[in-house]
Design an enzyme around this catalytic site. Structure first.
Site, mmCIF file in Angstrom:
data_model
loop_
_atom_site.group_PDB
_atom_site.id
_atom_site.type_symbol
_atom_site.label_atom_id
_atom_site.label_comp_id
_atom_site.label_asym_id
_atom_site.label_seq_id
_atom_site.Cartn_x
_atom_site.Cartn_y
_atom_site.Cartn_z
ATOM 1 N N CYS A 155 1.428 -0.784 0.246
ATOM 2 C CA CYS A 155 0.479 -0.142 0.007
ATOM 3 C C CYS A 155 1.826 1.179 -0.223
ATOM 4 C CB CYS A 155 -0.856 0.150 1.334
ATOM 5 S SG CYS A 155 -1.929 1.481 1.073
ATOM 6 N N GLU A 215 -3.527 0.742 -6.376
ATOM 7 C CA GLU A 215 -3.840 -0.154 -6.605
ATOM 8 C C GLU A 215 -3.118 -0.302 -7.950
ATOM 9 O OE1 GLU A 215 -0.547 -1.139 -5.399
ATOM 10 O OE2 GLU A 215 -1.591 -1.924 -3.763
#
Length: 251
Positions: free
Chosen positions: A2, A119
């Protein structure tokens, strides 16, 4: 992993949503739709009400606080705070082994509020499509994190910058429907587990790992967004708008 997320909720909203007892922030952070490592971020944690670096009195009650931390963990033993830029994520599988995270996992756990995270899906060797991954119900996403205190020994004891407080996002293997985009995702802590996760008196790391393993599904969904998010220079609510182009419709 992340490495970028969105956090647009106002401080007052977070104080109420996380049932915070003490507002330990010194500033209101602007809505940020492109939070990147080394930026200041909101964090919820539970600890006695003492100054950074001070040890609490025996039996002093811990209170839930909202704080502003710097994203990128700097362990207390680090010689140089620049190490934080490399410690933005902590893999849940090795939390009890890595010296950078072991002590914080036992004693200094936090929640990092987010609206969702980004992402990138590699469509081919040249193309990476960004996706915004967020709670399906539109609620706040409480990412599991760790925090640490680092003492700058070059500064005077009364210098407000004497102590640097930093954090990292804990990641785990992505759930099946998200693994098509990327094989890692943040650990999400649901509200009914916030108190247990934050409790500094819970130092049995085996029990904490078991609690994470027994967690229900994250409730996250994903959709493609504009490649504008690729640059940390770009910001604004338009970054989380769905990209309806044919090229982005991968799934």
């Amino acid at each position: 992993m992340c490495g970028r997320y969105a956090s647009a909720r106002k401080r007052q909203d977070l104080l109420e949503e996380f049932k915070v007892d003490l507002d330990g922030t010194s500033q209101e952070l602007a809505a940020d739709y492109n939070v990147a490592p080394t930026k200041k971020v909101y964090a919820v944690l539970t600890r006695p009400q003492v100054a950074d670096g001070e040890k609490p009195d025996a039996g002093q009650e811990a209170v839930r606080q909202l704080r502003v931390l710097k994203w990128g963990l700097v362990p207390g033993w680090a010689k140089d705070p620049s190490i934080g830029s490399r410690l933005i994520n902590a893999r849940v599988e090795t939390l009890t082994e890595k010296p950078s995270y072991r002590k914080a996992f036992a004693q200094r756990r936090c929640l990092l509020p987010a609206d969702g995270y980004y992402e990138w899906y590699r469509a081919d060797k040249k193309t990476k499509q960004p996706y915004f991954i967020h709670p399906a119900d539109g609620g706040v996403m409480a990412m599991a994190g760790l925090y640490e205190f680092w003492k700058d020994r070059t500064r005077a004891d009364d210098d407000p910058l004497k102590w640097l407080v930093t954090c990292t996002v804990i990641t785990t293997a992505a759930e099946d429907h998200l693994g098509r985009i990327h094989d890692r995702m943040p650990v999400v802590i649901h509200e009914d587990r916030w108190a247990d996760w934050l409790d500094p008196a819970r130092t049995d790391t085996g029990e904490i790992i078991d609690m994470l393993a027994a967690a229900p599904p994250s409730g996250l969904v994903a959709y493609p967004v504009s490649s504008e998010v690729n640059s940390v220079k770009n910001n604004g609510a338009h970054l989380v708008e769905r990209d309806g182009s044919e090229e982005a419709a991968l799934f």
